[in-house]
Write a protein that holds these residues in place. Structure first.
Motif, PDB file in Angstrom:
ATOM      1  N   VAL A 233       0.845  -1.206   0.000  1.00  0.00           N
ATOM      2  CA  VAL A 233       0.000   0.000   0.000  1.00  0.00           C
ATOM      3  C   VAL A 233       0.876   1.250   0.000  1.00  0.00           C
ATOM      4  CG1 VAL A 233      -1.762   1.288   1.268  1.00  0.00           C
ATOM      5  CG2 VAL A 233      -1.870  -1.209   1.170  1.00  0.00           C
ATOM      6  N   VAL A 234       1.959   1.218   0.772  1.00  0.00           N
ATOM      7  CA  VAL A 234       2.895   2.345   0.802  1.00  0.00           C
ATOM      8  C   VAL A 234       3.457   2.603  -0.596  1.00  0.00           C
ATOM      9  CG1 VAL A 234       5.127   3.147   1.672  1.00  0.00           C
ATOM     10  CG2 VAL A 234       3.504   2.064   3.228  1.00  0.00           C
ATOM     11  N   GLY A 235       3.867   1.545  -1.286  1.00  0.00           N
ATOM     12  CA  GLY A 235       4.386   1.708  -2.638  1.00  0.00           C
ATOM     13  C   GLY A 235       3.378   2.333  -3.569  1.00  0.00           C
ATOM     14  N   ASP A 236       2.132   1.897  -3.466  1.00  0.00           N
ATOM     15  CA  ASP A 236       1.052   2.453  -4.289  1.00  0.00           C
ATOM     16  C   ASP A 236       0.839   3.923  -3.966  1.00  0.00           C
ATOM     17  OD1 ASP A 236      -1.691   3.177  -5.080  1.00  0.00           O
ATOM     18  OD2 ASP A 236      -1.843   1.085  -5.678  1.00  0.00           O
ATOM     19  N   LEU A 237       0.809   4.264  -2.680  1.00  0.00           N
ATOM     20  CA  LEU A 237       0.564   5.649  -2.275  1.00  0.00           C
ATOM     21  C   LEU A 237       1.730   6.570  -2.638  1.00  0.00           C
ATOM     22  CD1 LEU A 237      -1.108   5.149   1.229  1.00  0.00           C
ATOM     23  CD2 LEU A 237      -2.211   5.906  -0.892  1.00  0.00           C
ATOM     24  N   VAL A 238       2.962   6.072  -2.532  1.00  0.00           N
ATOM     25  CA  VAL A 238       4.122   6.886  -2.891  1.00  0.00           C
ATOM     26  C   VAL A 238       4.053   7.267  -4.363  1.00  0.00           C
ATOM     27  CG1 VAL A 238       6.618   6.829  -3.254  1.00  0.00           C
ATOM     28  CG2 VAL A 238       5.664   6.103  -1.060  1.00  0.00           C
ATOM     29  N   GLU A 239       3.714   6.297  -5.216  1.00  0.00           N
ATOM     30  CA  GLU A 239       3.596   6.638  -6.644  1.00  0.00           C
ATOM     31  C   GLU A 239       2.445   7.612  -6.882  1.00  0.00           C
ATOM     32  OE1 GLU A 239       2.816   5.490 -11.125  1.00  0.00           O
ATOM     33  OE2 GLU A 239       1.620   4.688  -9.481  1.00  0.00           O
ATOM     34  N   SER A 240       1.365   7.463  -6.139  1.00  0.00           N
ATOM     35  CA  SER A 240       0.223   8.372  -6.288  1.00  0.00           C
ATOM     36  C   SER A 240       0.595   9.802  -5.920  1.00  0.00           C
ATOM     37  CB  SER A 240      -0.952   7.896  -5.419  1.00  0.00           C
ATOM     38  OG  SER A 240      -1.471   6.672  -5.882  1.00  0.00           O
ATOM     39  N   LEU A 241       1.376   9.968  -4.835  1.00  0.00           N
ATOM     40  CA  LEU A 241       1.746  11.333  -4.440  1.00  0.00           C
ATOM     41  C   LEU A 241       2.733  11.936  -5.432  1.00  0.00           C
ATOM     42  CD1 LEU A 241       4.735  11.996  -2.918  1.00  0.00           C
ATOM     43  CD2 LEU A 241       3.776  10.463  -1.222  1.00  0.00           C
ATOM     44  N   ILE A 242       3.585  11.108  -6.055  1.00  0.00           N
ATOM     45  CA  ILE A 242       4.500  11.623  -7.077  1.00  0.00           C
ATOM     46  C   ILE A 242       3.705  12.061  -8.305  1.00  0.00           C
ATOM     47  CG2 ILE A 242       6.383  10.993  -8.647  1.00  0.00           C
ATOM     48  CD1 ILE A 242       7.380   9.115  -6.399  1.00  0.00           C
ATOM     49  N   LYS A 243       2.712  11.285  -8.700  1.00  0.00           N
ATOM     50  CA  LYS A 243       1.861  11.678  -9.825  1.00  0.00           C
ATOM     51  C   LYS A 243       1.082  12.943  -9.503  1.00  0.00           C
ATOM     52  CE  LYS A 243      -0.248   7.713 -10.373  1.00  0.00           C
ATOM     53  NZ  LYS A 243      -1.129   6.647 -10.943  1.00  0.00           N
ATOM     54  N   ARG A 244       0.608  13.042  -8.271  1.00  0.00           N
ATOM     55  CA  ARG A 244      -0.118  14.250  -7.867  1.00  0.00           C
ATOM     56  C   ARG A 244       0.812  15.462  -7.896  1.00  0.00           C
ATOM     57  NH1 ARG A 244      -4.977  15.277  -5.645  1.00  0.00           N
ATOM     58  NH2 ARG A 244      -5.429  13.041  -5.669  1.00  0.00           N
ATOM     59  N   SER A 245       2.058  15.271  -7.464  1.00  0.00           N
ATOM     60  CA  SER A 245       3.040  16.354  -7.515  1.00  0.00           C
ATOM     61  C   SER A 245       3.320  16.774  -8.954  1.00  0.00           C
ATOM     62  CB  SER A 245       4.337  15.911  -6.831  1.00  0.00           C
ATOM     63  OG  SER A 245       5.332  16.896  -6.950  1.00  0.00           O
ATOM     64  N   ALA A 246       3.344  15.783  -9.860  1.00  0.00           N
ATOM     65  CA  ALA A 246       3.616  16.075 -11.277  1.00  0.00           C
ATOM     66  C   ALA A 246       2.383  16.556 -12.023  1.00  0.00           C
ATOM     67  CB  ALA A 246       4.173  14.828 -11.957  1.00  0.00           C
ATOM     68  N   GLY A 247       1.210  16.395 -11.417  1.00  0.00           N
ATOM     69  CA  GLY A 247      -0.023  16.827 -12.060  1.00  0.00           C
ATOM     70  C   GLY A 247      -0.475  15.912 -13.178  1.00  0.00           C
ATOM     71  N   VAL A 248      -0.202  14.594 -13.044  1.00  0.00           N
ATOM     72  CA  VAL A 248      -0.595  13.643 -14.080  1.00  0.00           C
ATOM     73  C   VAL A 248      -1.457  12.549 -13.460  1.00  0.00           C
ATOM     74  CG1 VAL A 248       1.422  14.095 -15.509  1.00  0.00           C
ATOM     75  CG2 VAL A 248       1.530  12.288 -13.782  1.00  0.00           C
ATOM     76  N   LYS A 249      -2.293  11.946 -14.291  1.00  0.00           N
ATOM     77  CA  LYS A 249      -3.156  10.860 -13.824  1.00  0.00           C
ATOM     78  C   LYS A 249      -2.431   9.526 -13.863  1.00  0.00           C
ATOM     79  CE  LYS A 249      -7.524   8.502 -14.776  1.00  0.00           C
ATOM     80  NZ  LYS A 249      -8.687   8.381 -15.691  1.00  0.00           N
ATOM     81  N   ASP A 250      -1.672   9.292 -14.949  1.00  0.00           N
ATOM     82  CA  ASP A 250      -0.929   8.051 -15.133  1.00  0.00           C
ATOM     83  C   ASP A 250       0.549   8.362 -15.311  1.00  0.00           C
ATOM     84  OD1 ASP A 250      -3.282   6.426 -15.122  1.00  0.00           O
ATOM     85  OD2 ASP A 250      -3.649   7.024 -17.202  1.00  0.00           O
ATOM     86  N   SER A 251       1.401   7.370 -15.029  1.00  0.00           N
ATOM     87  CA  SER A 251       2.835   7.590 -15.204  1.00  0.00           C
ATOM     88  C   SER A 251       3.201   7.740 -16.673  1.00  0.00           C
ATOM     89  CB  SER A 251       3.624   6.433 -14.560  1.00  0.00           C
ATOM     90  OG  SER A 251       3.253   5.192 -15.129  1.00  0.00           O
ATOM     91  N   SER A 252       2.421   7.135 -17.565  1.00  0.00           N
ATOM     92  CA  SER A 252       2.577   7.318 -19.014  1.00  0.00           C
ATOM     93  C   SER A 252       1.402   6.627 -19.696  1.00  0.00           C
ATOM     94  CB  SER A 252       3.909   6.731 -19.511  1.00  0.00           C
ATOM     95  OG  SER A 252       3.841   5.321 -19.621  1.00  0.00           O
ATOM     96  N   GLY A 253       1.453   6.545 -21.008  1.00  0.00           N
ATOM     97  CA  GLY A 253       0.428   5.820 -21.755  1.00  0.00           C
ATOM     98  C   GLY A 253       1.001   4.604 -22.454  1.00  0.00           C
ATOM     99  N   LEU A 254       2.107   4.070 -21.923  1.00  0.00           N
ATOM    100  CA  LEU A 254       2.769   2.938 -22.574  1.00  0.00           C
ATOM    101  C   LEU A 254       1.899   1.686 -22.620  1.00  0.00           C
ATOM    102  CD1 LEU A 254       6.451   3.172 -21.221  1.00  0.00           C
ATOM    103  CD2 LEU A 254       5.642   3.665 -23.533  1.00  0.00           C
ATOM    104  N   LEU A 255       1.038   1.515 -21.632  1.00  0.00           N
ATOM    105  CA  LEU A 255       0.182   0.334 -21.574  1.00  0.00           C
ATOM    106  C   LEU A 255      -1.271   0.776 -21.780  1.00  0.00           C
ATOM    107  CD1 LEU A 255       1.770  -1.415 -18.442  1.00  0.00           C
ATOM    108  CD2 LEU A 255       2.329  -1.760 -20.855  1.00  0.00           C
TER     109      LEU A 255
END
Length: 283
Positions: A233-255
């Protein structure tokens, strides 16, 4: 959108399953390099790097993985490395969740790049070392994360905010609830119990993570499984806060239909090194 998600999932499984069950670990390790390099590129983009620098960071990851392979790290006994990695995830992950997206944005870009690079490289090395141990062992770690995620989703949908007044981390990921976390933890406890039984019943030549922990102590098995589910859960939340900081919904559209590679492996980033830490401790 649903068709797109299904097609992408089928393609990923068609690549993953043959590599996972191949008698030797090399195909999976090579596939993991591709995935981690893509995730590294996404990391660079989400942390303010221009496209050429993000590509260069991804190429550096490929070089680091291949160099580690050549140096024999895939089969090396590295308990100190995994202990440091596990402790770092607990301490840094807790600090990041406490300070949120603003705290992450205040960190220097170079430091963010180094932190992400290290976390992704460690995840690659962990998945390779786990595959060297055996498919059953690696699968037991992967399934823990997936079952925790699935259990959290259905428990959250069914009981969200019914038993707990507050959400899990509303400023980071408003959809996550404490009920979901509890559902995920219940799911992994059941998974661990069934897997220990299956290892014994089918006399598995390679013990799963759960069997290794249970052979040491039943209490250790329960505590370790719950701890790893919490860290997923921590790993999931850490990525979510980084995306929120970057202002993006997904890390990319590769998939297509699934976002980016980081969106799919975020919960594995802490759990893979922690699994290797635990197996190093119990032997």
């Amino acid at each position: 959108m649903l068709l797109q998600r299904v097609i992408t999932a089928l393609v990923l499984l068609a690549l993953l399953l043959p590599a996972l069950f191949y008698p030797a670990p090399e195909p999976l390790c090579l596939l993991a390099i591709v995935a981690i390099a893509a995730a590294t590129w996404e990391w660079g983009r989400m942390n303010g790097m221009a496209q050429p620098k993000s590509v260069a960071l991804a190429m550096a990851m490929v070089f680091a993985c291949l160099l580690s392979w050549i140096m024999g790290l895939l089969t090396a006994h590295t308990p100190t490395l995994w202990t440091i990695a596990g402790a770092a995830w607990v301490l840094v992950g807790g600090w990041l969740l406490r300070n949120g997206a603003r705290g992450w944005a205040n960190i220097d870009k170079i430091v963010r790049g180094i932190v992400g690079f290290a976390a992704l490289w460690l995840a690659w090395l962990a998945i390779c070392q786990a595959r060297v141990i055996g498919t059953n062992f690696l699968l037991s770690v992967l399934l823990l994360v997936w079952v925790a995620d699935i259990g959290a989703y259905f428990a959250g949908r069914a009981f969200g905010t019914k038993f707990f007044k507050n959400k899990l981390a509303p400023a980071i990921s408003p959809g996550k609830s404490w009920e979901g976390v509890c559902g995920g933890m219940l799911g992994v406890l059941v998974l661990a119990g069934v897997w220990v039984w299956a290892d014994h019943a089918w006399a598995s030549p390679v013990a799963s993570l759960y069997t290794r922990l249970a052979q040491h102590s039943g209490i250790l098995l329960v505590v370790a499984v719950l701890f790893m589910a919490a860290m997923s859960v921590v790993g999931d939340l850490v990525e979510s806060l980084i995306k929120r900081s970057a202002g993006v919904k997904d890390s990319s559209g590769l998939l297509p239909g699934h976002g980016g590679v980081l969106d799919r492996v975020d919960a594995l980033l802490p759990t893979l090194p922690l699994a290797m830490m635990l197996v190093s401790i119990v032997g």
